[in-house]
Design an enzyme around this catalytic site. Sequence first.
Site, PDB file in Angstrom:
ATOM      1  CD  GLU A  58      57.042  74.042  26.568  1.00 17.36           C
ATOM      2  OE1 GLU A  58      57.743  74.684  27.368  1.00 17.36           O
ATOM      3  OE2 GLU A  58      55.876  74.357  26.289  1.00 17.36           O
ATOM      4  CG  ASP A  71      59.442  80.014  34.104  1.00 16.77           C
ATOM      5  OD1 ASP A  71      60.624  79.903  33.728  1.00 16.77           O
ATOM      6  OD2 ASP A  71      58.452  79.700  33.410  1.00 16.77           O
ATOM      7  CG  ASP A  99      57.072  82.304  31.691  1.00 13.59           C
ATOM      8  OD1 ASP A  99      56.714  81.113  31.553  1.00 13.59           O
ATOM      9  OD2 ASP A  99      57.818  82.886  30.875  1.00 13.59           O
TER      10      ASP A  99
HETATM   11  O1  KIV Z   1      55.933  78.390  32.458  1.00 14.07           O
HETATM   12  C1  KIV Z   1      55.779  77.150  32.447  1.00 14.07           C
HETATM   13  O2  KIV Z   1      54.724  76.627  32.838  1.00 14.07           O
HETATM   14  C2  KIV Z   1      56.879  76.329  31.967  1.00 14.07           C
HETATM   15  C3  KIV Z   1      56.610  74.862  31.846  1.00 14.07           C
HETATM   16  C4  KIV Z   1      55.935  74.628  30.552  1.00 14.07           C
HETATM   17  C5  KIV Z   1      57.832  74.073  31.973  1.00 14.07           C
HETATM   18  O3  KIV Z   1      57.905  76.814  31.648  1.00 14.07           O
END
Ligand code: KIV
Length: 284
Positions: free
Chosen positions: A184, A85, A46
């Site tokens: 993260e 995501d 996202d």
């Molecule tokens: O949205 C994204 O890029 C993520 C990564 C930081 C794992 O969730």
Amino acid sequence: MDDRVTIPGLLKLKEKKEKIVCLTAYDWPTALLLDRAGIELVLVGDSVGNNMLGYSSTIPVTMDEMIHHTKAVRRGVERALLVGDMPFMSYQASTEEAIRNAGRFIKEGGTEAVKLEGGEEIADLIDILVRRGLPVMGHLGLLPQRTSQVGGYRVQGRDEISARKMLREAKILEEAGVFSLVLEMVPWPLAKLISESLKIPTIGIGAGPYCDGQILVITDVVGLSFRVSPKFAKRYLNLGEQIEQSVKAYLTEVKSLAFPTVEQHSFSMDEEVLKKLPSPHPSP
Ligand code: KIV
């Protein structure tokens, strides 16, 4: 031979102690290149919101925007495992909505799995999704969808209470059925402890070298980020600068009539046909 990356294949990599290499992608050409390069997992993050769509965070990203980008990425990824995501408010309101939206990623977007940010509070939901055949990747530590609650992009799990909580939640998520877990902005010793405590692979971003795999945001890697890149990111290319230089060269050549040339970049036509067409300056 079919060398597509699978969820059991990722678990095997952890068992073999081979690092799992992951990146985000948001469009077809990038997806094609990442897959060709041989990485194991592509995440349609996202983070498309702040890196591709010009939003200041991931919060405004909608399900329709995610599906649009996921479909493009799917067309480029043949080998890597593709994960979608789930954006803010696509899984928080109700279980039914969460199932429907996770299903959209897999059915419309063609992903193999979805990723959800959160700990204990979404463990029941993860259990329900996984039991219904919707594989889930977890995400602990800094949760970009909740930065306002923790005061911004800050390292998580530095004190004993929050470190214990993260370790406990990692185990709860594993128990709930996640096939892998993003960590993260987690101090490396805690990320190491979590990685050693779980059977499933951990995928670090700003979580040090001892995670079972690494993920970065593609625009940080190739130099297409126009906001401050996080400390943990590494830039391997200055694509932004290269694009700007090439556009400037094109601009100069068009203005100076160096491009296009009749010989190299244009199409001719039959002289006889041309003679039959009206003159641009007809005689009075
Ligand atoms: O949205 C994204 O890029 C993520 C990564 C930081 C794992 O969730």
